[in-house]
Enzyme design. Sequence first.
Site, short mmCIF file in Angstrom:
data_model
loop_
_atom_site.label_atom_id
_atom_site.label_comp_id
_atom_site.label_asym_id
_atom_site.label_seq_id
_atom_site.Cartn_x
_atom_site.Cartn_y
_atom_site.Cartn_z
N LYS A 53 -42.79 52.65 144.38
CA LYS A 53 -42.60 53.16 145.93
C LYS A 53 -41.45 52.30 147.01
O LYS A 53 -42.07 51.35 146.93
CB LYS A 53 -43.58 53.53 146.65
CG LYS A 53 -44.13 54.74 145.81
CD LYS A 53 -46.44 55.01 146.62
CE LYS A 53 -46.04 56.30 145.59
NZ LYS A 53 -46.41 57.21 145.95
N ARG A 101 -51.18 62.55 137.12
CA ARG A 101 -51.56 63.31 136.51
C ARG A 101 -51.77 62.92 134.57
O ARG A 101 -52.76 63.48 134.00
CB ARG A 101 -50.51 64.64 136.90
CG ARG A 101 -48.88 64.36 136.44
CD ARG A 101 -47.59 64.75 136.72
NE ARG A 101 -47.74 64.47 138.15
CZ ARG A 101 -46.61 65.37 138.55
NH1 ARG A 101 -46.12 66.27 138.29
NH2 ARG A 101 -46.58 65.31 140.15
N1 BES Z 1 -50.76 58.90 145.10
C1 BES Z 1 -49.34 60.07 144.85
C2 BES Z 1 -49.53 61.25 146.11
C3 BES Z 1 -49.88 61.20 147.32
C4 BES Z 1 -48.64 60.98 148.82
C5 BES Z 1 -50.35 60.96 148.20
C6 BES Z 1 -48.43 60.99 149.53
C7 BES Z 1 -50.94 60.83 149.49
C8 BES Z 1 -49.18 60.93 150.04
C9 BES Z 1 -48.80 60.65 144.12
O1 BES Z 1 -49.20 59.64 142.81
C10 BES Z 1 -47.19 60.26 143.32
O2 BES Z 1 -46.39 59.36 143.65
N2 BES Z 1 -46.50 61.47 144.02
C11 BES Z 1 -45.05 61.91 144.12
C12 BES Z 1 -44.88 62.84 142.38
C13 BES Z 1 -43.57 63.26 142.42
C14 BES Z 1 -43.34 61.57 141.38
C15 BES Z 1 -43.26 63.93 141.30
C16 BES Z 1 -44.60 62.48 144.85
O3 BES Z 1 -45.60 62.96 145.59
O4 BES Z 1 -43.86 61.98 145.49
MN MN Z 2 -47.79 57.78 142.67
#
Ligand code: BES
Ligand code: MN
Length: 496
Positions: free
Chosen positions: A278, A352
């Site tokens: 990230k 997931r």
């Molecule tokens: N933990 C994150 C989701 C999240 C994002 C929670 C912002 C709280 C605030 C999750 O694991 C994630 O990174 N999801 C990705 C999925 C994508 C790679 C398909 C996302 O939402 O960008």
């Molecule tokens: Mn994630």
Amino acid sequence: MKLSLTTAQPEKNHKLCVIAGVFTDGLTPAAKSLDEESKGFISRLIKQGALDGKIGQVLPLFHLPNTKYDQILLIGCGSQKSVSPSSYRKAVSAAVKALTANKITEAVSYLTELDVASQSAAWKVKHHAEVIGDSIYCFDMFKSTKQEAPVFKKFDIFVPDSKQIKACETALKQGQAIGNGVALTKNLGNLPSNICTPSFLADKAKAVGKSFSSLSVKVLGEKEMDKLGMGALLGVSQGSAQEAQFIIMEYQGGKKNEAPVALVGKGITFDTGGNSLKPADSMVGMKYDMCGAATVIGTIHAAAELKLPVNIVGLIPAVENMPGGTAYKPEDILTSMSGQTIEVISTDAEGRLVLADALTYAERFKPDVVIDIATLTGAVVIALGYHATGLVTNYDPLAKDLLTAGEESFDRAWQLPMWEEFDEQLKSPFADMANTGGRTGGTITAGCFLSRFAKKFHWAHLDVAGTAAMMGGTSERRATGRPVPMLVQYLINRAG
Ligand code: BES
Ligand code: MN
Ligand code: ZN
């Protein structure tokens, strides 16, 4: 702090600090009686502009002329024609905070006199109790200078309809249990990931297990998960120095052979994104990626406190998602416990993966329903903001029950569709499925992914990325304890 109910009018309660509501367009019955006793003192204050009744406004009065009252808090409640659940909760919260600010030790609240969208006395008592818990919550264990702690020891809530006293007593207990569950969930969420590791979460779950005889807690380590074939979960954990933990909490409040409600909580104690790292700004807030797990623990705590006659199984895959030389990578193929293979497109779609194996594990409990709770996608925050939890399901009656519980508890969710067109976005040329479905419809494709592991039971998925915590500005970050109120209400409703 002792919370109790009272049916006595203000004049009988004059020794306590009396909390009374003032509207922008009139007075509540309690404020009216104070005004009469003081020969119009309150009306004169309003005329002179000391307060105008706007929501959350507070006017503390020490000694009300011509009366025996020592302390009064007048609370702005907005227009008397339309007190919404949200403004009722704001008024209660303002009153509770004013007690601390004014160092008041004993109080009685008449805010339950408000007509809140025609809700029952019990509803008002329940929310009152819950908001007291919410408003005194403070997380300052890492601050050298501690925040001012609330000093009130006794708090009475007025029951506006004495015929409803029985229902209000139950409601008071429920509000307090929800408040306690919410506080526990917030505490776990607010802890940083250098303290709140997978094994820390496991220890906390075990500690909660020890405090109720109706609750037993078991934890599996990586060796045992490997034996079970949890390849998706272990793939995510591979890059971390912290050993993954699989937490199993069993609450027995119902009959022995009654099918349980399974609650599955995402327990990513920190989500760096893994090798699909990230950006630095988006990583702040990712200590909250275990809020689903914290919700399971807080909800089970509340159910056990209320001795609800239901059976519950809590399942928590607790894992840290790290990048590095031993970590899983994009295009790796994992074999899940269900046997289905998954091509990793993004190591940041890790929630997931751990949930997939947890859902498969849930099968052995022959659950009546399975509800997973997860901070799963940023997309749900774009779709529903910080106000509603995203809900998808393979069984509409379950969605209906959860949406209703959300309305009742003012911890609301909104259902999203699960059409097969979305599921098609998960195609992979090499494995049974990919772990992402592209940028569009991200919350739904994540739900479709999970549904492939939830074929054997009625299942709903709650995406709480926008509701479990505020992650916005750097100083505004905090856990909310949601969706504990919704889930406890769901369990209360099931218990009948
Ligand atoms: N933990 C994150 C989701 C999240 C994002 C929670 C912002 C709280 C605030 C999750 O694991 C994630 O990174 N999801 C990705 C999925 C994508 C790679 C398909 C996302 O939402 O960008
Ligand atoms: Mn994630
Ligand atoms: Zn995550």
